[in-house]
Design a protein around this motif. Structure first.
Motif, PDB file in Angstrom:
ATOM      1  N   GLY A  15      23.724  42.909  49.467  1.00  0.00           N
ATOM      2  CA  GLY A  15      23.386  41.784  48.615  1.00  0.00           C
ATOM      3  C   GLY A  15      23.893  41.922  47.190  1.00  0.00           C
ATOM      4  N   ASP A  16      24.284  43.135  46.814  1.00  0.00           N
ATOM      5  CA  ASP A  16      24.809  43.371  45.457  1.00  0.00           C
ATOM      6  C   ASP A  16      26.243  42.868  45.336  1.00  0.00           C
ATOM      7  N   SER A  17      26.749  42.940  44.101  1.00  0.00           N
ATOM      8  CA  SER A  17      28.129  42.555  43.801  1.00  0.00           C
ATOM      9  C   SER A  17      28.885  43.748  43.229  1.00  0.00           C
ATOM     10  N   LEU A  18      30.202  43.698  43.371  1.00  0.00           N
ATOM     11  CA  LEU A  18      31.069  44.746  42.845  1.00  0.00           C
ATOM     12  C   LEU A  18      32.419  44.109  42.549  1.00  0.00           C
ATOM     13  N   ARG A  19      33.071  44.556  41.483  1.00  0.00           N
ATOM     14  CA  ARG A  19      34.404  44.047  41.189  1.00  0.00           C
ATOM     15  C   ARG A  19      35.408  45.183  41.216  1.00  0.00           C
ATOM     16  N   LEU A  20      36.393  45.050  42.074  1.00  0.00           N
ATOM     17  CA  LEU A  20      37.473  46.021  42.153  1.00  0.00           C
ATOM     18  C   LEU A  20      38.638  45.557  41.293  1.00  0.00           C
ATOM     19  N   SER A  21      39.337  46.521  40.714  1.00  0.00           N
ATOM     20  CA  SER A  21      40.506  46.232  39.899  1.00  0.00           C
ATOM     21  C   SER A  21      41.729  46.905  40.496  1.00  0.00           C
ATOM     22  N   CYS A  22      42.858  46.235  40.389  1.00  0.00           N
ATOM     23  CA  CYS A  22      44.138  46.797  40.811  1.00  0.00           C
ATOM     24  C   CYS A  22      45.114  46.619  39.651  1.00  0.00           C
ATOM     25  N   ALA A  23      45.377  47.709  38.932  1.00  0.00           N
ATOM     26  CA  ALA A  23      46.329  47.672  37.826  1.00  0.00           C
ATOM     27  C   ALA A  23      47.746  47.754  38.392  1.00  0.00           C
ATOM     28  N   VAL A  24      48.566  46.786  38.013  1.00  0.00           N
ATOM     29  CA  VAL A  24      49.909  46.666  38.576  1.00  0.00           C
ATOM     30  C   VAL A  24      50.951  46.921  37.491  1.00  0.00           C
ATOM     31  N   SER A  25      51.951  47.735  37.800  1.00  0.00           N
ATOM     32  CA  SER A  25      53.033  47.998  36.859  1.00  0.00           C
ATOM     33  C   SER A  25      54.324  48.199  37.650  1.00  0.00           C
ATOM     34  N   GLY A  26      55.435  48.296  36.894  1.00  0.00           N
ATOM     35  CA  GLY A  26      56.735  48.507  37.529  1.00  0.00           C
ATOM     36  C   GLY A  26      57.469  47.196  37.762  1.00  0.00           C
ATOM     37  N   ARG A  27      58.343  47.198  38.762  1.00  0.00           N
ATOM     38  CA  ARG A  27      59.206  46.057  39.044  1.00  0.00           C
ATOM     39  C   ARG A  27      58.462  45.025  39.888  1.00  0.00           C
ATOM     40  N   MET A  83      33.543  40.917  44.648  1.00  0.00           N
ATOM     41  CA  MET A  83      32.853  40.954  45.936  1.00  0.00           C
ATOM     42  C   MET A  83      31.375  40.666  45.711  1.00  0.00           C
ATOM     43  N   ASN A  84      30.900  39.570  46.243  1.00  0.00           N
ATOM     44  CA  ASN A  84      29.503  39.171  46.106  1.00  0.00           C
ATOM     45  C   ASN A  84      28.809  39.244  47.462  1.00  0.00           C
ATOM     46  N   ASN A  85      27.477  39.334  47.406  1.00  0.00           N
ATOM     47  CA  ASN A  85      26.674  39.355  48.629  1.00  0.00           C
ATOM     48  C   ASN A  85      27.236  40.377  49.626  1.00  0.00           C
ATOM     49  N   LEU A  86      27.403  41.599  49.158  1.00  0.00           N
ATOM     50  CA  LEU A  86      27.997  42.634  49.994  1.00  0.00           C
ATOM     51  C   LEU A  86      27.125  42.947  51.200  1.00  0.00           C
ATOM     52  N   LYS A  87      27.792  43.222  52.307  1.00  0.00           N
ATOM     53  CA  LYS A  87      27.111  43.529  53.565  1.00  0.00           C
ATOM     54  C   LYS A  87      27.450  44.955  53.993  1.00  0.00           C
ATOM     55  N   LEU A  88      26.634  45.485  54.893  1.00  0.00           N
ATOM     56  CA  LEU A  88      26.872  46.847  55.377  1.00  0.00           C
ATOM     57  C   LEU A  88      28.290  46.988  55.931  1.00  0.00           C
ATOM     58  N   GLU A  89      28.768  45.952  56.599  1.00  0.00           N
ATOM     59  CA  GLU A  89      30.087  46.008  57.225  1.00  0.00           C
ATOM     60  C   GLU A  89      31.247  45.923  56.228  1.00  0.00           C
ATOM     61  N   ASP A  90      30.938  45.753  54.943  1.00  0.00           N
ATOM     62  CA  ASP A  90      31.981  45.782  53.918  1.00  0.00           C
ATOM     63  C   ASP A  90      32.294  47.216  53.487  1.00  0.00           C
ATOM     64  N   THR A  91      31.532  48.174  53.975  1.00  0.00           N
ATOM     65  CA  THR A  91      31.783  49.570  53.643  1.00  0.00           C
ATOM     66  C   THR A  91      33.157  49.994  54.133  1.00  0.00           C
ATOM     67  N   ALA A  92      33.991  50.488  53.206  1.00  0.00           N
ATOM     68  CA  ALA A  92      35.369  50.858  53.542  1.00  0.00           C
ATOM     69  C   ALA A  92      36.049  51.419  52.304  1.00  0.00           C
ATOM     70  N   VAL A  93      37.227  51.965  52.518  1.00  0.00           N
ATOM     71  CA  VAL A  93      38.126  52.261  51.401  1.00  0.00           C
ATOM     72  C   VAL A  93      38.993  51.013  51.205  1.00  0.00           C
ATOM     73  N   TYR A  94      39.019  50.529  49.984  1.00  0.00           N
ATOM     74  CA  TYR A  94      39.760  49.314  49.669  1.00  0.00           C
ATOM     75  C   TYR A  94      41.073  49.679  48.978  1.00  0.00           C
ATOM     76  N   TYR A  95      42.145  49.064  49.452  1.00  0.00           N
ATOM     77  CA  TYR A  95      43.483  49.301  48.920  1.00  0.00           C
ATOM     78  C   TYR A  95      44.089  47.997  48.415  1.00  0.00           C
ATOM     79  N   CYS A  96      44.846  48.084  47.330  1.00  0.00           N
ATOM     80  CA  CYS A  96      45.688  46.956  46.973  1.00  0.00           C
ATOM     81  C   CYS A  96      47.130  47.338  47.274  1.00  0.00           C
ATOM     82  N   ALA A  97      47.930  46.325  47.538  1.00  0.00           N
ATOM     83  CA  ALA A  97      49.303  46.548  47.969  1.00  0.00           C
ATOM     84  C   ALA A  97      50.168  45.385  47.513  1.00  0.00           C
ATOM     85  N   ALA A  98      51.467  45.642  47.401  1.00  0.00           N
ATOM     86  CA  ALA A  98      52.420  44.630  46.978  1.00  0.00           C
ATOM     87  C   ALA A  98      53.460  44.396  48.059  1.00  0.00           C
TER      88      ALA A  98
END
Length: 123
Positions: A15-27, A83-98
């Motif tokens: 039920g909690d919220s969390l904000r993930l950040s992905c800092a992007v640099s390069g080409r 990420m709002n209203n987090l659920k148990l099934e949201d448990t994971a390692v989160y990756y950003c990608a280009a």
């Protein structure tokens, strides 16, 4: 080469919220797609959300639609995943990608990846 660095993971309750950040640099170009993926223990990497680096175009997986929001800070060059209203099934390692391909949702089309940030949701 595009470099991506994730941050913001942690342990929260359902039920909690969390904000993930992905800092992007390069080409990085405006038509690059920046995606968020996640991988839970024992499971395959799963698409979560994607947006063009230009800020246009957004796609979400059905499992997070209505709860998660992907957005870009054009000043800080950060792509966020709110990420709002987090659920148990949201448990994971989160990756950003280009990806240089438009609005991909398949991991194999993303050629630059961050190191991941862990999100744990408990009851």
């Amino acid at each position: 080469q595009v470099r991506l660095v994730e941050s913001g993971g942690g342990s929260v309750q359902a039920g909690d919220s969390l904000r993930l950040s992905c800092a992007v640099s390069g080409r990085i170009f405006s038509n690059h797609a920046i995606g968020w993926f996640r991988q839970a223990p024992g499971k395959e990497r799963e698409f979560v959300a994607v947006k063009y680096w230009s800020g246009s175009g957004t796609t979400y997986s059905d499992s997070v639609k209505g709860r998660f929001t992907i957005s870009r800070d054009s000043v800080k060059d950060i792509m966020y995943l709110q990420m709002n209203n987090l659920k148990l099934e949201d448990t994971a390692v989160y990756y950003c990608a280009a990806s240089p391909r438009p609005m991909q949702t398949t991991a194999r089309f993303f050629n630059s990846w961050g190191q991941g940030t862990r999100v744990t949701v408990s009851s």
